[in-house]
Design a protein around this motif. Structure first.
Motif, PDB file in Angstrom:
ATOM      1  N   PRO A  13       0.833  -1.200   0.000  1.00 17.49           N
ATOM      2  CA  PRO A  13       0.000   0.000   0.000  1.00 17.49           C
ATOM      3  C   PRO A  13       0.866   1.249   0.000  1.00 17.49           C
ATOM      4  O   PRO A  13       2.064   1.192   0.283  1.00 17.49           O
ATOM      5  CB  PRO A  13      -0.798  -0.111   1.298  1.00 17.49           C
ATOM      6  N   ARG A  14       0.257   2.376  -0.304  1.00 15.98           N
ATOM      7  CA  ARG A  14       1.006   3.625  -0.308  1.00 15.98           C
ATOM      8  C   ARG A  14       0.252   4.716   0.432  1.00 15.98           C
ATOM      9  O   ARG A  14      -0.970   4.667   0.581  1.00 15.98           O
ATOM     10  CB  ARG A  14       1.320   4.080  -1.729  1.00 15.98           C
ATOM     11  N   ARG A  37      -4.363  13.270   4.632  1.00 16.33           N
ATOM     12  CA  ARG A  37      -3.447  12.170   4.335  1.00 16.33           C
ATOM     13  C   ARG A  37      -4.277  10.911   4.135  1.00 16.33           C
ATOM     14  O   ARG A  37      -5.204  10.630   4.901  1.00 16.33           O
ATOM     15  CB  ARG A  37      -2.439  11.973   5.461  1.00 16.33           C
ATOM     16  N   GLY A  38      -3.932  10.155   3.104  1.00 16.04           N
ATOM     17  CA  GLY A  38      -4.684   8.950   2.786  1.00 16.04           C
ATOM     18  C   GLY A  38      -3.794   7.736   2.603  1.00 16.04           C
ATOM     19  O   GLY A  38      -2.571   7.838   2.491  1.00 16.04           O
ATOM     20  N   TRP A  39      -4.444   6.590   2.592  1.00 17.60           N
ATOM     21  CA  TRP A  39      -3.803   5.279   2.388  1.00 17.60           C
ATOM     22  C   TRP A  39      -4.530   4.599   1.240  1.00 17.60           C
ATOM     23  O   TRP A  39      -5.748   4.681   1.134  1.00 17.60           O
ATOM     24  CB  TRP A  39      -3.923   4.485   3.683  1.00 17.60           C
ATOM     25  N   TRP A  40      -3.778   3.918   0.382  1.00 19.10           N
ATOM     26  CA  TRP A  40      -4.338   3.385  -0.874  1.00 19.10           C
ATOM     27  C   TRP A  40      -3.674   2.055  -1.189  1.00 19.10           C
ATOM     28  O   TRP A  40      -2.465   1.934  -1.131  1.00 19.10           O
ATOM     29  CB  TRP A  40      -4.032   4.394  -1.964  1.00 19.10           C
ATOM     30  N   TRP A  41      -4.492   1.062  -1.534  1.00 17.96           N
ATOM     31  CA  TRP A  41      -3.943  -0.215  -2.010  1.00 17.96           C
ATOM     32  C   TRP A  41      -4.870  -0.744  -3.078  1.00 17.96           C
ATOM     33  O   TRP A  41      -6.077  -0.909  -2.837  1.00 17.96           O
ATOM     34  CB  TRP A  41      -3.815  -1.202  -0.867  1.00 17.96           C
ATOM     35  N   ARG A  43      -4.818  -2.358  -7.549  1.00 18.92           N
ATOM     36  CA  ARG A  43      -4.104  -3.031  -8.625  1.00 18.92           C
ATOM     37  C   ARG A  43      -2.946  -2.159  -9.120  1.00 18.92           C
ATOM     38  O   ARG A  43      -2.960  -0.941  -8.965  1.00 18.92           O
ATOM     39  CB  ARG A  43      -5.045  -3.315  -9.792  1.00 18.92           C
ATOM     40  N   GLU A  44      -1.983  -2.789  -9.754  1.00 18.86           N
ATOM     41  CA  GLU A  44      -0.927  -2.031 -10.425  1.00 18.86           C
ATOM     42  C   GLU A  44      -1.557  -1.100 -11.459  1.00 18.86           C
ATOM     43  O   GLU A  44      -2.454  -1.488 -12.199  1.00 18.86           O
ATOM     44  CB  GLU A  44       0.054  -2.981 -11.120  1.00 18.86           C
ATOM     45  N   GLY A  45      -1.124   0.134 -11.455  1.00 19.29           N
ATOM     46  CA  GLY A  45      -1.627   1.097 -12.433  1.00 19.29           C
ATOM     47  C   GLY A  45      -2.802   1.914 -11.950  1.00 19.29           C
ATOM     48  O   GLY A  45      -3.141   2.929 -12.569  1.00 19.29           O
ATOM     49  N   ASP A  46      -3.438   1.480 -10.889  1.00 20.97           N
ATOM     50  CA  ASP A  46      -4.543   2.251 -10.302  1.00 20.97           C
ATOM     51  C   ASP A  46      -3.985   3.049  -9.129  1.00 20.97           C
ATOM     52  O   ASP A  46      -3.689   2.498  -8.067  1.00 20.97           O
ATOM     53  CB  ASP A  46      -5.652   1.310  -9.835  1.00 20.97           C
ATOM     54  N   THR A  47      -3.801   4.339  -9.316  1.00 18.47           N
ATOM     55  CA  THR A  47      -3.100   5.181  -8.341  1.00 18.47           C
ATOM     56  C   THR A  47      -3.937   6.385  -7.966  1.00 18.47           C
ATOM     57  O   THR A  47      -4.875   6.756  -8.685  1.00 18.47           O
ATOM     58  CB  THR A  47      -1.770   5.679  -8.929  1.00 18.47           C
ATOM     59  N   PRO A  48      -3.615   7.041  -6.851  1.00 20.43           N
ATOM     60  CA  PRO A  48      -4.342   8.272  -6.494  1.00 20.43           C
ATOM     61  C   PRO A  48      -4.211   9.352  -7.566  1.00 20.43           C
ATOM     62  O   PRO A  48      -5.124  10.168  -7.736  1.00 20.43           O
ATOM     63  CB  PRO A  48      -3.676   8.703  -5.184  1.00 20.43           C
ATOM     64  N   GLU A  49      -3.093   9.353  -8.275  1.00 19.53           N
ATOM     65  CA  GLU A  49      -2.895  10.358  -9.321  1.00 19.53           C
ATOM     66  C   GLU A  49      -3.705  10.044 -10.575  1.00 19.53           C
ATOM     67  O   GLU A  49      -4.067  10.956 -11.338  1.00 19.53           O
ATOM     68  CB  GLU A  49      -1.402  10.437  -9.693  1.00 19.53           C
ATOM     69  N   CYS A  96      -8.390   4.723   2.675  1.00 22.52           N
ATOM     70  CA  CYS A  96      -8.707   5.220   4.008  1.00 22.52           C
ATOM     71  C   CYS A  96      -8.068   6.595   4.160  1.00 22.52           C
ATOM     72  O   CYS A  96      -6.957   6.830   3.663  1.00 22.52           O
ATOM     73  CB  CYS A  96      -8.180   4.266   5.073  1.00 22.52           C
ATOM     74  N   PHE A  97      -8.754   7.503   4.826  1.00 20.67           N
ATOM     75  CA  PHE A  97      -8.231   8.841   5.090  1.00 20.67           C
ATOM     76  C   PHE A  97      -8.078   9.054   6.589  1.00 20.67           C
ATOM     77  O   PHE A  97      -8.906   8.600   7.379  1.00 20.67           O
ATOM     78  CB  PHE A  97      -9.179   9.917   4.544  1.00 20.67           C
TER      79      PHE A  97
END
Length: 359
Positions: A13-14, A37-41, A43-49, A96-97
């Protein structure tokens, strides 16, 4: 027949940060230079950006002193999150935030642009509106499932009331439609303990430890404490294990949390009341919820009782929502939503597959 290709999951996760629009608070004051601030996990290629349009979102909402880190190292729901687990980033985008007013990277006490502590008060509406702004910034419209326990459950319900068209399914765990006098009373005593500390408000030490010890006794239940902290063997002078356990829990929180943030999260719980209408409306806020809902309570929870869960389910059904209900049997009380992993996994799977309301 061609082989089925499973999506590749991001290795870990990032953490990410977002700048958000200013936020006017429900009880006065404005959050400026607003950030989350958030947490994200996923698939590859699916990003917050660059969020992929075809990945369904699961939104996790943390409890009183939690953080955005839901899974992975130090994650508060790590046993439930990851490849092959109930919440699998191969199938859903997990987000999650950190709550507004907390101390793990989102706007809160001491952060530039956050209102002065003497003038600010926080509600579950404020935390929810900050989350909605964050979802907007990410470009996430509809949310497949939203879930959280305790204060996180309050925010889950509030999100579904504020934006019923965006939240398809919810799993509010160990929570209620409004904070009872029992909950507000315990929070009041905790707040007074903080304010008795000689270092209040900027440098609270022992007061935060004792407030946490008090809270722990409400989060747990007698059978669980007896099982995990039994009386010492006769004839020993080792002391009572529950005393050292409470001291340990108090010191842990003192080392990782801020008293001013603690007060604000307590206030958000106190002010939670979806039996009242949202500003500009006339009907109870809870009547706006349309999400398919799985209400989950704990049979030994002394803060949010099965009777309160039954009342919540009845109010949601009266408003037209599809509601199912489960009661977790546990010796651990309120904190079962952070302990009973074997029971929680199937409940999350059930919630993920609830039939969502039509558009």
């Amino acid at each position: 027949m061609p082989p089925i290709v499973m999506p590749t999951v991001a290795a870990t996760p990032r953490i990410f940060e977002l700048g958000l629009p200013d936020l006017a608070l429900a009880r006065g004051g404005v959050v400026r230079s607003h950030r989350v601030r958030g947490w994200w996990w996923s698939r590859e290629g699916d990003t917050p950006e660059n969020p992929a349009k075809d990945v369904p979102t699961v939104l996790l909402v943390h409890a009183l002193t939690g953080s955005a880190v839901a899974g992975g190292k130090d994650g508060w729901w790590d046993p439930l999150i990851g490849p092959g687990k109930a919440l699998d980033p191969a199938h859903h985008r997990l987000v999650c935030f950190n709550n507004l007013g907390s101390c793990y990277g989102s706007s809160g006490p001491g952060v530039e642009g956050f209102p002065a502590m003497k003038t600010v008060d926080l509600t579950s509406l404020d935390i929810s509106r900050a989350i909605l702004l964050a979802l907007d910034k990410l470009g996430v419209g509809r949310v497949h499932l939203t879930t959280g326990g305790s204060l996180g459950g309050m925010v889950t319900l509030t999100l579904a009331a504020l934006a019923p068209e965006r939240f398809e399914r919810i799993l509010p765990f160990a929570t209620s439609v409004s904070a009872s006098a029992w909950v507000v009373g315990w929070n009041h005593v905790a707040r007074q303990i903080l304010r008795l500390d000689p270092g209040y408000p900027e440098n609270v030490g022992r007061g935060l430890e004792i407030a946490r010890q008090l809270a722990i006794l409400t989060y747990r239940a007698e059978p669980g404490l007896d099982a995990r902290q039994p009386r010492p063997a006769p004839g020993t002078d080792a002391g009572y294990p529950v005393q050292s356990y409470l001291e340990h829990q108090g010191k842990k929180l003192r080392n990782r949390f801020a008293a001013q943030a603690y007060e604000l999260q307590l206030a958000a719980m106190d002010h939670h009341d979806l039996t009242q209408p949202l500003p500009g409306d006339t009907k109870p806020a809870i009547s706006r919820v349309r999400a398919a809902t799985l209400v989950v309570d704990v049979d030994t929870d002394q803060l949010f009782t099965p009777a309160q869960a039954a009342a919540l389910a009845a109010q949601l059904r009266a408003a037209g929502a599809k509601v199912e209900r489960e009661t977790v049997a546990s010796i651990h009380g309120h904190d079962a939503f952070l302990i009973e992993w074997k029971t929680l996994g199937p409940l999350l799977t059930k919630a993920l597959h609830l039939q969502a309301p039509g558009p």
